[in-house]
Motif scaffolding. Structure first.
Motif, PDB file in Angstrom:
ATOM      1  N   GLU A   1       0.844  -1.188   0.000  1.00 23.78           N
ATOM      2  CA  GLU A   1       0.000   0.000   0.000  1.00 23.78           C
ATOM      3  C   GLU A   1       0.884   1.245   0.000  1.00 23.78           C
TER       4      GLU A   1
ATOM      5  N   SER B   1       1.127   4.072   1.252  1.00 30.85           N
ATOM      6  CA  SER B   1       0.558   4.890   2.317  1.00 30.85           C
ATOM      7  C   SER B   1       1.592   5.127   3.403  1.00 30.85           C
ATOM      8  N   GLN B   2       1.615   6.337   3.936  1.00 30.29           N
ATOM      9  CA  GLN B   2       2.512   6.668   5.031  1.00 30.29           C
ATOM     10  C   GLN B   2       1.733   7.125   6.270  1.00 30.29           C
ATOM     11  N   THR B   3       0.478   6.717   6.371  1.00 32.08           N
ATOM     12  CA  THR B   3      -0.357   7.142   7.485  1.00 32.08           C
ATOM     13  C   THR B   3       0.067   6.444   8.766  1.00 32.08           C
ATOM     14  N   ARG B   4      -0.463   6.906   9.885  1.00 31.26           N
ATOM     15  CA  ARG B   4      -0.134   6.319  11.183  1.00 31.26           C
ATOM     16  C   ARG B   4      -0.783   4.951  11.367  1.00 31.26           C
ATOM     17  N   ARG B   5      -1.603   4.511  10.422  1.00 36.06           N
ATOM     18  CA  ARG B   5      -2.314   3.235  10.546  1.00 36.06           C
ATOM     19  C   ARG B   5      -1.708   2.110   9.723  1.00 36.06           C
ATOM     20  N   HIS B   6      -0.789   2.425   8.802  1.00 37.70           N
ATOM     21  CA  HIS B   6      -0.374   1.420   7.836  1.00 37.70           C
ATOM     22  C   HIS B   6       1.121   1.134   7.861  1.00 37.70           C
TER      23      HIS B   6
ATOM     24  N   GLN C   1     -15.695   2.910   6.954  1.00 41.03           N
ATOM     25  CA  GLN C   1     -14.434   3.634   7.036  1.00 41.03           C
ATOM     26  C   GLN C   1     -14.008   3.753   8.504  1.00 41.03           C
ATOM     27  N   THR C   2     -12.744   4.128   8.716  1.00 43.72           N
ATOM     28  CA  THR C   2     -12.221   4.237  10.076  1.00 43.72           C
ATOM     29  C   THR C   2     -13.065   5.194  10.918  1.00 43.72           C
TER      30      THR C   2
ATOM     31  N   GLU D   1      -0.538   6.025  19.303  1.00 41.00           N
ATOM     32  CA  GLU D   1      -1.301   6.504  18.158  1.00 41.00           C
ATOM     33  C   GLU D   1      -0.714   6.065  16.821  1.00 41.00           C
ATOM     34  N   ASN D   2       0.608   6.002  16.726  1.00 32.71           N
ATOM     35  CA  ASN D   2       1.240   5.701  15.437  1.00 32.71           C
ATOM     36  C   ASN D   2       1.760   4.272  15.423  1.00 32.71           C
TER      37      ASN D   2
END
Length: 491
Positions: A259, A261-266, A362-363, A474-475
């Motif tokens: 993915e 993605s650089q979000t805090r979820r992935h 969605q989240t 959180e991350n």
């Protein structure tokens, strides 16, 4: 063997009458055991064991240096506990080159400490500097409390900080607790492959595996394995194979998603706990194991790592301890997908994504549903047929067509688990595979339904998200030793 041993000791090769070789060997082992012993002790053992008469040796890294006129105090940590061991060094010992971060080896006696905050300290007889550390260049400073965001910049050094060493001990205890839960509940551990030709999720977010060298790539077939091969996104299908011979199986290992993605979820690489249960005809069977695993593993961590967990609940996520206790003492709630959509549509909340029946949650939807349920984890069951993978069991209901799938939503995270009953009816499975254009690819999967197939189901738990959930982090990059995500593969 005893003959060569006697030669080494300069003793006659022949034994006296009535003296057996076994008796001789036991005597030599007893003699050797009495000659020497390893005096090394872990910091955690030294702190919990109390004073002793014998000399001991401690190895570790200096967490602080405090010099006074008549004595110098060092605090040493070796990763075995959050608390460090205080070393009392006399002026006769040369410690001029020892600084914060240095690696040292210390000999001395453990004695009762006069200070209230510690039971034991070590009176040093000898100190050896093993590895020096320049405190000016060292990115972590002795009197500063660094944020998770700051230490994330140094994945090769952050294990030296209190917060991340605590995280790694918790991660180790959590792994042990999960394995223990499955063993105690009759599950067989299966090592599923990391390289696979299957895309279990059907999302296409895969890392393809090919040889790096041009020489290895030069052969008749275009692919090393003769077929396109990928890093696994899930061990589920391989576990399903095993439910043809074992009633309960699980796996625990790395999985990969490409993915961007650089979000805090992935993360691109993360660990998954996956289980399959044969002879399961109800989602309740699956949900019971999911809830028990969460509560059993978490209770174990709280009892075995109280200091490490408290560090997170006190400094990283104040107030999270109470939220976690709420999760543990309450029975998880259950909503159908249809009920969940109704709750979302009746809410006064403004969502970025409009909640509509037939669309995935969605989240933001997931987090709202958890709050709606009093911040208690909630199972959402029976999702629309068209948004779940081919293996989910058809409920054959109407007019809103659903499958027997379940997600567990938890406070602060959203989806933690995902699972379903698997489609064991051959005709329905064949129809679904044909619909998705997968019939040729999954012929072997069809054959599983032809040779002693049984109703079965299972689930997957994201291990890093679980750690986030219990610690309040959180991350997701802050709960994994070496985070891998798009445009970042340091080390």
């Amino acid at each position: 063997m005893w003959r060569s041993g006697r030669r080494l000791l300069g003793l006659p090769v022949s034994l006296p009458p009535g003296f057996s070789a076994n008796r001789w060997r036991e005597g030599i082992l007893s003699l050797c055991n009495g000659c020497s012993s390893d005096s090394r002790v872990k910091v955690g053992d030294a702190l919990s064991g109390g004073p002793g008469e014998e000399d001991v040796r401690v190895q570790g890294w200096v967490r602080s240096v405090r010099a006074q006129k008549e004595v110098t105090f060092l605090h040493i940590n070796d990763g075995s506990s959050l608390q460090s061991l205080q070393i009392v060094a006399s002026p006769s010992l040369d410690i001029s080159n020892i600084t914060f971060g240095s690696a040292v080896e210390i000999w001395g006696k453990l004695v009762q400490s006069p200070h209230k905050k510690q039971n034991t300290e070590l009176l040093a007889d000898k100190i050896r500097l093993v590895g020096s550390c320049n405190p000016v260049n060292f990115p972590f400073k002795i009197k500063e409390r660094h944020s998770l965001e700051y230490i994330r910049q140094f994945p090769h050094l952050r294990c030296k900080t209190n917060v991340f060493s605590s995280l790694l001990r918790i991660r180790s205890e959590a792994s042990a607790a999960i394995h223990s839960f499955f063993k105690n509940n009759g599950f067989v551990h299966i090592h599923t492959p990391i390289i696979t030709s299957n895309d279990c999720e059907g999302a296409g977010e895969l890392f393809q595996v090919e040889p790096a060298s041009k020489t290895a790539a030069k052969h008749d077939n275009a692919h090393f394995f003769d077929v396109p091969s990928f890093l696994t996104v899930s061990g589920q299908l391989h576990l399903e194979v095993m439910t043809g011979a074992f009633t309960r199986v699980y796996t625990f290992g790395p999985t990969f998603r490409a993915e961007n993605s650089q979000t805090r979820r992935h993360l691109a690489e993360f660990y998954m706990v996956e289980a399959e249960l044969a002879f399961s005809e109800s989602l309740k069977d699956i949900m019971e194991v999911m809830e028990n695993l969460f509560k059993t593993a978490t209770s174990h961590i709280l009892s075995t790592s109280p200091d490490d967990v408290e560090l997170f609940h006190k400094y990283v996520a104040p107030g999270h301890k109470g939220r976690l206790e709420q999760m543990l003492k309450n029975t998880f709630q259950v909503l159908s997908y249809t009920e969940a959509i109704d709750v979302l549509q009746r809410s006064m909340e403004t969502f970025k994504f409009e909640p509509k029946w037939g669309c995935d949650l969605q989240t933001e939807h997931e987090k709202y549903l958890v709050k709606h349920c009093g911040n208690i984890p909630v199972f959402v069951i029976n999702y629309p047929y068209d948004i779940k993978p081919f293996y989910a069991r058809d409920n054959q209901d109407g007019p809103q067509h659903t499958v027997a799938a379940v997600d567990l939503l938890v406070p602060g995270i959203g989806e933690l688990y995902g699972g379903s009953l698997r489609e064991e009816r051959l005709d329905l499975l064949q129809s679904r595979l044909k619909q998705h254009g997968l019939k040729d690819t999954y012929q072997w999967y069809e054959e599983l339904r032809q040779f002693g197939s049984v109703p079965h189901g299972g689930f997957g738990l994201g291990f890093e998200r679980y750690l986030q959930c219990i610690l309040g982090v959180e991350n997701i990059k802050d709960v994994v030793p070496f985070p891998r995500f798009s445009h970042s593969c340091f080390l």
